[in-house]
Design a protein around this motif. Structure first.
Motif, mmCIF file in Angstrom:
data_model
loop_
_atom_site.group_PDB
_atom_site.id
_atom_site.type_symbol
_atom_site.label_atom_id
_atom_site.label_comp_id
_atom_site.label_asym_id
_atom_site.label_seq_id
_atom_site.Cartn_x
_atom_site.Cartn_y
_atom_site.Cartn_z
ATOM 1 N N LEU A 190 -7.048 -66.583 25.919
ATOM 2 C CA LEU A 190 -6.100 -66.622 27.032
ATOM 3 C C LEU A 190 -6.597 -65.765 28.193
ATOM 4 O O LEU A 190 -6.439 -66.134 29.369
ATOM 5 C CB LEU A 190 -4.725 -66.149 26.564
ATOM 6 N N ALA A 191 -7.222 -64.632 27.885
ATOM 7 C CA ALA A 191 -7.764 -63.771 28.940
ATOM 8 C C ALA A 191 -8.864 -64.488 29.715
ATOM 9 O O ALA A 191 -8.917 -64.420 30.957
ATOM 10 C CB ALA A 191 -8.306 -62.475 28.333
ATOM 11 N N VAL A 192 -9.742 -65.192 29.005
ATOM 12 C CA VAL A 192 -10.809 -65.949 29.668
ATOM 13 C C VAL A 192 -10.218 -67.030 30.561
ATOM 14 O O VAL A 192 -10.659 -67.234 31.701
ATOM 15 C CB VAL A 192 -11.763 -66.566 28.618
ATOM 16 N N LEU A 193 -9.206 -67.731 30.067
ATOM 17 C CA LEU A 193 -8.559 -68.772 30.873
ATOM 18 C C LEU A 193 -7.947 -68.173 32.134
ATOM 19 O O LEU A 193 -8.111 -68.713 33.240
ATOM 20 C CB LEU A 193 -7.484 -69.479 30.049
ATOM 21 N N LEU A 194 -7.247 -67.049 31.996
ATOM 22 C CA LEU A 194 -6.596 -66.434 33.146
ATOM 23 C C LEU A 194 -7.623 -65.966 34.174
ATOM 24 O O LEU A 194 -7.424 -66.131 35.385
ATOM 25 C CB LEU A 194 -5.726 -65.261 32.678
ATOM 26 N N VAL A 195 -8.739 -65.406 33.717
ATOM 27 C CA VAL A 195 -9.803 -64.994 34.640
ATOM 28 C C VAL A 195 -10.362 -66.201 35.376
ATOM 29 O O VAL A 195 -10.560 -66.166 36.602
ATOM 30 C CB VAL A 195 -10.912 -64.248 33.876
ATOM 31 N N ARG A 196 -10.605 -67.293 34.646
ATOM 32 C CA ARG A 196 -11.139 -68.496 35.293
ATOM 33 C C ARG A 196 -10.170 -69.040 36.334
ATOM 34 O O ARG A 196 -10.578 -69.476 37.420
ATOM 35 C CB ARG A 196 -11.437 -69.575 34.238
ATOM 36 N N LEU A 197 -8.896 -69.033 36.020
ATOM 37 C CA LEU A 197 -7.893 -69.497 36.983
ATOM 38 C C LEU A 197 -7.895 -68.620 38.226
ATOM 39 O O LEU A 197 -7.870 -69.112 39.360
ATOM 40 C CB LEU A 197 -6.512 -69.494 36.329
ATOM 41 N N HIS A 198 -7.931 -67.307 38.034
ATOM 42 C CA HIS A 198 -7.887 -66.390 39.167
ATOM 43 C C HIS A 198 -9.156 -66.478 40.015
ATOM 44 O O HIS A 198 -9.100 -66.309 41.238
ATOM 45 C CB HIS A 198 -7.668 -64.967 38.667
ATOM 46 N N LEU A 199 -10.286 -66.728 39.393
ATOM 47 C CA LEU A 199 -11.529 -66.867 40.154
ATOM 48 C C LEU A 199 -11.477 -68.069 41.092
ATOM 49 O O LEU A 199 -12.100 -68.068 42.153
ATOM 50 C CB LEU A 199 -12.725 -67.006 39.206
#
Length: 431
Positions: A134-143
């Motif tokens: 979930l952390a990886v997904l959230l980082v990708r979304l924010h990028l």
């Protein structure tokens, strides 16, 4: 009189055959697919149509169209998310009552809602892998400049990715795309995620669906820690002496190891040129999956790709072909190793896992039984052992439960546990 209208980028006339004149909650069992559902503020149902499983959500017309367009944009940006199919409006009941619009998305095969994963007394390390995903997904979304606005486990689906999980966005109802997110927007999403996760886990604990050893608050806080570490690695500025230029390549290697490619790197020096600063400007996830796809045409998750690439490297070394063209070696590995291994699994059992995940687990099983036997077990023997001792006891993870909707209701809450009892990768019996 309002007429039924279907808006879709990929029109499918079979959608017209669904009972749109009935409220979704009352759709007959013969059109529904019995799948595990997460918690939603809307009525959601799954249907089988033309060999696919579709998820249908009732909501207001404006929200349905907004979410449909948002999901389309996320797909164009190659963000892991469900595939939008269309929006159905102009629904009227037989009595002439106006019904809510419906958003139609394609169900994500081999995916698990968090309640199906967390309600099995999982080990802490498995819970941490889900939070990492979930952390990886959230980082990708924010990028990409996407503000989620409703980050939670309920709005996420998880798929196996070798020994890890990959997270997919399910609900984009509150999301918005910006050119770039402010620090405050990112912090809001992150704090919302932390609070929601803690609340969702406490809800599971209250229902005695969570192992007593699981620290709900600790898991919620770990998301913030993992996100912060990854964000810093992907966007942080690094300064070093001008004679340490090797650190530029080292930074790129670090990002590649995390699964990201560097599309653009900002390099600046001070006035006298003694200090160099570097900062990634453009990073793209999927480093290993892109490399594997280029070599073999296999389109898989990134950690699965990493495992398959390692096996390809081992094959290249074992056949003493280190000097040969990599694409030729990859072609031979695909034809002589990967495909024969998958075909050796009985056809009726192959659907239980994605091919790449199946191959990964066979490699894991080979290591396990080779260690037990104190010899290098050949692949045919490994496959036979894996099928007999592991695979035939595993649930069908293509997300077809094998229960009719009526049977699922009768089975009660234990149904999810029965069909996803091996959701923890560490719990397979022959590991």
């Amino acid at each position: 009189m309002e007429k039924l209208q279907i808006t879709s980028a990929t029109p499918n006339s079979a959608l017209l055959d669904l009972p749109w004149r009935q409220p979704l909650a009352g759709w007959p069992a013969d059109v529904l697919a019995a799948l595990p559902r997460g918690i939603s503020r809307h009525v959601v149902r799954f249907v089988r149509l033309d060999g696919r499983v579709l998820a249908i959500k009732e909501t207001s017309e404006s929200i349905a169209f907004r979410e449909y367009e948002m999901l389309r944009q996320l797909r164009k940006l190659e963000i892991p998310s469900v595939k939008p199919v269309g929006v159905v409006t102009g629904r009227l009941s037989d009595s002439g009552e106006q019904l809510e619009a419906a958003l139609v998305t394609e169900h994500l095969a081999f995916s698990l809602p968090y309640r199906s994963v967390f309600s099995q007394a999982l080990r802490d390390e498995t819970a941490n892998r889900l939070i990492d995903a979930l952390a990886v997904l959230l980082v990708r979304l924010h990028l990409t400049g996407f503000f989620w606005g409703d980050v939670s486990l309920s709005n996420t689906l998880f798929r196996r990715d070798a020994n890890q999980f990959a997270a997919y966005l399910v609900d984009a109802e509150t999301g918005a795309l910006h050119r770039e997110l402010t620090h405050g927007q990112r912090e809001y999403d992150l704090e919302l995620a932390r609070v929601n996760i803690i609340g969702e886990l406490m809800d599971l604990a209250a229902g005695e669906l969570l192992d007593e050893e699981v620290d709900e608050i600790g898991i919620g806080n770990s998301l913030v820690e993992r996100y912060t570490e990854l964000w810093q690695a992907l966007t942080g500025v690094e300064a070093f002496h001008a004679d340490e230029r090797w650190r530029i390549a080292a930074r790129i290697d670090q990002l590649n190891e995390l699964g990201f490619d560097v599309g653009e790197l900002s390099i600046t020096t001070d006035i006298d040129g003694t200090t160099v600063q570097i900062q990634p400007q453009v990073v793209d996830a999927g480093h290993h999956s892109r490399r594997l796809f280029k070599l073999t045409g296999l389109d898989v998750q990134d950690n699965q790709a990493r495992r398959l690439l390692n096996d390809l490297d081992s094959y290249q070394a074992a056949t003493e072909r280190q000097e040969d063209d990599e694409q030729l070696v990859a072609h031979d590995w695909l034809q002589n190793v990967f495909h024969p291994t998958i075909r050796a699994v009985p056809r009726e059992l192959r659907r239980k896992l994605e091919p790449a995940q199946l191959y990964h687990e066979i490699l894991d099983h080979r290591w396990y039984i080779s260690e037990q036997a104190q010899r290098d077990v050949p692949m045919p023997e490994t496959v036979a052992s894996y099928v007999e001792n592991v695979l035939q006891h595993r649930p069908d993870e293509k997300a077809i439960l094998g229960l009719t909707p009526g049977e699922e209701a009768e089975a009660g809450p234990e149904a999810d546990y029965f069909h996803y009892a091996a959701a923890d990768p560490d719990d397979d019996p022959a590991r």
